[in-house]
Design a protein around this motif. Structure first.
Motif, mmCIF file in Angstrom:
data_model
loop_
_atom_site.group_PDB
_atom_site.id
_atom_site.type_symbol
_atom_site.label_atom_id
_atom_site.label_comp_id
_atom_site.label_asym_id
_atom_site.label_seq_id
_atom_site.Cartn_x
_atom_site.Cartn_y
_atom_site.Cartn_z
ATOM 1 N N HIS A 240 -1.388 -6.179 -2.236
ATOM 2 C CA HIS A 240 -2.001 -5.697 -0.994
ATOM 3 C C HIS A 240 -3.259 -6.481 -0.657
ATOM 4 O O HIS A 240 -3.423 -6.965 0.457
ATOM 5 C CB HIS A 240 -2.314 -4.196 -1.136
ATOM 6 N N ARG B 283 -1.504 -3.197 -5.870
ATOM 7 C CA ARG B 283 -2.835 -3.283 -5.257
ATOM 8 C C ARG B 283 -3.233 -4.749 -5.071
ATOM 9 O O ARG B 283 -3.786 -5.129 -4.045
ATOM 10 C CB ARG B 283 -3.888 -2.585 -6.130
ATOM 11 N N ARG B 284 -2.937 -5.556 -6.114
ATOM 12 C CA ARG B 284 -3.266 -6.987 -6.029
ATOM 13 C C ARG B 284 -2.503 -7.631 -4.878
ATOM 14 O O ARG B 284 -3.041 -8.411 -4.109
ATOM 15 C CB ARG B 284 -2.893 -7.710 -7.329
ATOM 16 N N ALA C 263 0.838 -1.202 0.000
ATOM 17 C CA ALA C 263 0.000 0.000 0.000
ATOM 18 C C ALA C 263 0.873 1.252 0.000
ATOM 19 O O ALA C 263 0.623 2.201 -0.751
ATOM 20 C CB ALA C 263 -0.922 -0.005 1.212
ATOM 21 N N ALA D 289 2.650 1.674 -3.371
ATOM 22 C CA ALA D 289 1.707 2.141 -4.388
ATOM 23 C C ALA D 289 1.502 3.646 -4.256
ATOM 24 O O ALA D 289 1.467 4.375 -5.258
ATOM 25 C CB ALA D 289 0.376 1.407 -4.257
#
Ligand SMILES: [Zn+2]
Ligand SMILES: [Zn+2]
Length: 103
Positions: free
Chosen positions: A98, A95-96, A68, A71
């Protein structure tokens, strides 16, 4: 889970190899918070360090946090993200990562 893609994404996570303990370099404990790792440990990919390679691993919770944060930091330096964050593969992969490790 496609392990190879997964490890590639994990490689994007920041890691201060210089500051790691011997146990952290061997992947025995989490590289971020130093707790003992179980079977759910996440492989962060082999990282070159001078003459040697280290094999860092982390607990799922730290990987989720780091993904996170990475990102967020990435969005500030990526032209693609400034234009259209939805189209950026780096952010999508982070994101994936995370989501996968958030329980
Ligand atoms: Zn951890
Ligand atoms: Zn981007």
């Amino acid at each position: 889970m496609p392990t190879s893609t997964h490890t590639e994404t994990a490689r994007l996570l920041p890691l201060d190899i210089e500051g790691l303990s011997e146990q952290q370099r061997r992947g025995v404990v989490c590289v971020y918070d130093g707790i003992a790792l179980g079977p759910d440990a996440v492989n962060l990919g082999q990282r070159p360090h001078g003459q040697i390679h280290v094999f860092p691993r982390a607990c799922p919770r730290c990987v989720a946090d780091q993904a996170a944060e990475t990102a967020g930091a990435h969005a500030a330096i990526c032209e693609q993200c400034v234009d259209n964050p939805v189209g950026c593969e780096t952010v999508a992969a982070l994101r994936r990562l995370h989501m996968e490790h958030t329980r």
